[in-house]
Design an enzyme around this catalytic site. Structure first.
Site, PDB file in Angstrom:
ATOM      1  N   HIS A 136       8.616 -32.505  -5.670  1.00 23.48           N
ATOM      2  CA  HIS A 136       7.183 -32.747  -5.510  1.00 23.48           C
ATOM      3  C   HIS A 136       6.649 -33.402  -6.783  1.00 23.48           C
ATOM      4  CE1 HIS A 136       3.004 -32.352  -4.815  1.00 23.48           C
ATOM      5  NE2 HIS A 136       2.821 -31.335  -5.628  1.00 23.48           N
ATOM      6  N   ASN A 192      -0.638 -36.780  -8.172  1.00 17.11           N
ATOM      7  CA  ASN A 192      -0.159 -35.770  -7.222  1.00 17.11           C
ATOM      8  C   ASN A 192      -0.864 -35.987  -5.883  1.00 17.11           C
ATOM      9  OD1 ASN A 192       0.330 -33.474  -5.722  1.00 17.11           O
ATOM     10  ND2 ASN A 192      -0.054 -32.050  -7.407  1.00 17.11           N
ATOM     11  N   CYS A 248       0.689 -28.303  -1.182  1.00 14.32           N
ATOM     12  CA  CYS A 248       1.575 -29.430  -1.484  1.00 14.32           C
ATOM     13  C   CYS A 248       2.948 -29.255  -0.846  1.00 14.32           C
ATOM     14  CB  CYS A 248       1.744 -29.590  -2.994  1.00 14.32           C
ATOM     15  SG  CYS A 248       0.207 -29.870  -3.867  1.00 14.32           S
TER      16      CYS A 248
HETATM   17  N1  ACO Z   1      -8.465 -34.488 -20.788  1.00 20.09           N
HETATM   18  C1  ACO Z   1      -8.588 -34.065 -22.059  1.00 20.09           C
HETATM   19  N2  ACO Z   1      -8.507 -32.754 -22.407  1.00 20.09           N
HETATM   20  C2  ACO Z   1      -8.294 -31.872 -21.415  1.00 20.09           C
HETATM   21  C3  ACO Z   1      -8.153 -32.264 -20.076  1.00 20.09           C
HETATM   22  C4  ACO Z   1      -8.258 -33.638 -19.782  1.00 20.09           C
HETATM   23  N3  ACO Z   1      -8.128 -34.128 -18.527  1.00 20.09           N
HETATM   24  N4  ACO Z   1      -7.933 -31.173 -19.331  1.00 20.09           N
HETATM   25  C5  ACO Z   1      -7.925 -30.121 -20.169  1.00 20.09           C
HETATM   26  N5  ACO Z   1      -8.141 -30.540 -21.426  1.00 20.09           N
HETATM   27  C6  ACO Z   1      -8.206 -29.752 -22.648  1.00 20.09           C
HETATM   28  C7  ACO Z   1      -8.546 -28.307 -22.383  1.00 20.09           C
HETATM   29  O1  ACO Z   1      -9.942 -28.129 -22.286  1.00 20.09           O
HETATM   30  C8  ACO Z   1      -7.982 -27.643 -23.615  1.00 20.09           C
HETATM   31  O2  ACO Z   1      -8.881 -27.814 -24.679  1.00 20.09           O
HETATM   32  P1  ACO Z   1      -9.148 -26.622 -25.719  1.00 20.09           P
HETATM   33  O3  ACO Z   1      -7.837 -26.352 -26.352  1.00 20.09           O
HETATM   34  O4  ACO Z   1     -10.179 -27.209 -26.629  1.00 20.09           O
HETATM   35  O5  ACO Z   1      -9.644 -25.484 -24.876  1.00 20.09           O
HETATM   36  C9  ACO Z   1      -6.741 -28.466 -23.923  1.00 20.09           C
HETATM   37  O6  ACO Z   1      -6.903 -29.722 -23.250  1.00 20.09           O
HETATM   38  C10 ACO Z   1      -5.456 -27.827 -23.460  1.00 20.09           C
HETATM   39  O7  ACO Z   1      -5.638 -27.399 -22.128  1.00 20.09           O
HETATM   40  P2  ACO Z   1      -4.498 -26.657 -21.352  1.00 20.09           P
HETATM   41  O8  ACO Z   1      -5.006 -26.295 -20.001  1.00 20.09           O
HETATM   42  O9  ACO Z   1      -3.891 -25.596 -22.197  1.00 20.09           O
HETATM   43  O10 ACO Z   1      -3.432 -27.847 -21.224  1.00 20.09           O
HETATM   44  P3  ACO Z   1      -1.980 -27.778 -20.655  1.00 20.09           P
HETATM   45  O11 ACO Z   1      -1.032 -28.230 -21.671  1.00 20.09           O
HETATM   46  O12 ACO Z   1      -1.708 -26.483 -19.956  1.00 20.09           O
HETATM   47  O13 ACO Z   1      -2.044 -28.927 -19.570  1.00 20.09           O
HETATM   48  C11 ACO Z   1      -2.233 -29.189 -17.213  1.00 20.09           C
HETATM   49  C12 ACO Z   1      -2.935 -28.806 -18.474  1.00 20.09           C
HETATM   50  C13 ACO Z   1      -1.800 -30.646 -17.286  1.00 20.09           C
HETATM   51  C14 ACO Z   1      -3.191 -29.006 -16.025  1.00 20.09           C
HETATM   52  C15 ACO Z   1      -0.991 -28.287 -17.028  1.00 20.09           C
HETATM   53  O14 ACO Z   1      -1.347 -26.928 -17.130  1.00 20.09           O
HETATM   54  C16 ACO Z   1      -0.329 -28.512 -15.698  1.00 20.09           C
HETATM   55  O15 ACO Z   1       0.259 -29.537 -15.482  1.00 20.09           O
HETATM   56  N6  ACO Z   1      -0.368 -27.529 -14.813  1.00 20.09           N
HETATM   57  C17 ACO Z   1       0.149 -27.683 -13.485  1.00 20.09           C
HETATM   58  C18 ACO Z   1      -0.952 -28.090 -12.608  1.00 20.09           C
HETATM   59  C19 ACO Z   1      -0.507 -28.891 -11.439  1.00 20.09           C
HETATM   60  O16 ACO Z   1       0.371 -29.709 -11.470  1.00 20.09           O
HETATM   61  N7  ACO Z   1      -1.160 -28.655 -10.352  1.00 20.09           N
HETATM   62  C20 ACO Z   1      -0.922 -29.437  -9.231  1.00 20.09           C
HETATM   63  C21 ACO Z   1      -1.182 -28.739  -8.009  1.00 20.09           C
HETATM   64  S1  ACO Z   1       0.028 -27.581  -7.637  1.00 20.09           S
HETATM   65  C22 ACO Z   1       1.327 -28.370  -7.439  1.00 20.09           C
HETATM   66  O17 ACO Z   1       1.337 -29.437  -6.937  1.00 20.09           O
HETATM   67  C23 ACO Z   1       2.464 -27.632  -7.945  1.00 20.09           C
END
Ligand code: ACO
Length: 337
Positions: free
Chosen positions: A258, A288, A119
């Site tokens: 970003h 994204n 990215c």
């Molecule tokens: N819908 C519903 N539930 C979901 C989803 C979804 N799409 N995805 C995950 N869950 C569930 C998980 O299974 C988990 O359930 P559990 O507690 O029963 O195991 C629960 O939601 C919590 O999951 P977490 O992964 O802890 O959620 P978190 O609050 O960390 O949010 C997220 C996840 C949004 C991916 C976050 O970690 C994030 O934004 N990370 C950055 C990722 C990113 O932006 N990457 C982009 C590429 S890199 C870049 O551009 C920088």
């Protein structure tokens, strides 16, 4: 890598963006996988994204963006002598999508190549174009940032598929009388590579029946680790480039981070102390878009009248690598070469 622009003044003189027509809302996704609009909005701020059609490849999104940027700069394709495409989803492994685009645009004298920095690719490419223009190696550059991440997503994996969208943006860069880029900071931490990667398709894990069945050709991500990394480097990279250029956060008129996630952007904005009304956010509409994110956000900001001459614009990208990169620019009206 960090440095101030001490060569000739170089600026962005044309801007363009393009996203596919098909809008996919969170409710649409909830019919395909176990997710909900409420979960996606609360955790990411994303409400909808654009998804390319089966026939659409990166160059199909990049070309309209590039043509718009050329028109904005008052140039023709044949005026361009450097063309860089930042992407992790080129049309194919080779030839470079940049060469395909150069041909379509009639940029027959251009050096044209693709650049891969996740990215962050757009920021890396802009820094390279800056250096080539300031160093006199090139006269007019076209930098495209774009990705068609929908083609490398596992559409049964709710942890990744809901986060991304397709799109491309493009900028023309030229020498200017004054203003333009003030400095850049770029970095990479390869030890974090496995936090966000696509293992298949390269020379380590070539395409085989087994690697395809094993999901090795889809994006894999440790969301929590990427979240921590992203919030950390958005702040540290911005602070570093501002300090290097002798500017303060109070002087930043427009902040273009970003567009990965509203929570990541909010965290960085508040930690840096940038007022909310100076931040450009469109991740709610596009998700994204990887390398497309910053140039699409710039085009949005320009359409809103926020990019006027003399304004100080701070851009920071971060992503796979893990990589990060910031650029600081005093916005200008156009090229004067
Ligand atoms: N819908 C519903 N539930 C979901 C989803 C979804 N799409 N995805 C995950 N869950 C569930 C998980 O299974 C988990 O359930 P559990 O507690 O029963 O195991 C629960 O939601 C919590 O999951 P977490 O992964 O802890 O959620 P978190 O609050 O960390 O949010 C997220 C996840 C949004 C991916 C976050 O970690 C994030 O934004 N990370 C950055 C990722 C990113 O932006 N990457 C982009 C590429 S890199 C870049 O551009 C920088």
């Amino acid at each position: 890598m960090i440095g101030t622009a001490n060569g000739l003044a170089v600026s962005i003189t044309g801007l363009g963006a393009y996203v596919p027509e098909r809008v996919v809302t969170n409710d649409d996704l909830s019919t395909m996988m176990d997710t909900s609009d409420e979960w996606i909005v609360e955790r990411t701020g994303i409400r909808e994204r654009r998804i390319a059609g089966p026939e659409e490849a990166l160059s199909d999104l990049a070309l309209p963006a590039a043509r718009q940027a050329l028109e904005d700069a008052g140039l023709k394709g044949s005026d361009i002598d450097l063309l860089i495409v930042a992407t992790v989803t080129p049309d194919m492994a080779f030839p470079a999508t940049a060469a395909i685009i150069a041909d379509e645009l009639g940029a027959h004298d251009a050096g044209a190549y693709d650049l891969s920095a996740g990215c962050t690719g757009f920021m890396y490419a802009v820094a390279q174009a800056y250096a080539m223009l300031a160093g006199g190696l090139a006269q007019r550059a076209l930098v495209v940032g774009g990705d068609v991440l929908s083609k490398i997503m596992d559409w049964t994996d709710r942890r990744t598929a809901v986060l991304f969208g397709d799109g491309a943006g493009a900028v023309v860069m030229e020498r200017v009388g004054e203003g333009g880029f003030l400095g850049f900071e770029l970095g990479a931490d390869g030890s974090g590579g496995p936090q966000l990667y696509l293992p298949g398709g390269g020379s380590r894990t070539p395409a085989t029946v087994e690697s395809i069945a094993d999901g090795q050709h889809f994006v894999q991500m440790n969301g929590r680790e990427v979240f921590k990394f992203a919030t950390r480097v958005l702040v540290s990279s911005a602070e570093a480039v501002l300090a290097e250029c002798g500017r303060t956060v109070d002087e930043v008129d427009v902040y273009v981070p970003h567009q990965a996630n509203v929570r990541i952007i909010d965290y960085a904005t508040h930690k840096l102390g940038i007022p909310d009304d100076r931040v450009v956010i469109d991740v709610d509409r596009y998700g994204n878009t990887s390398s497309g994110s910053i140039p699409i956000a710039l085009a949005d900001a320009k359409a809103d009248g926020r990019l006027t001459a003399g304004r100080l614009v701070l851009m920071t990208g971060m992503g796979a690598g893990l990589t990060w990169g910031s650029g600081l620019i005093e916005w200008t009206d156009g090229g004067t070469t």
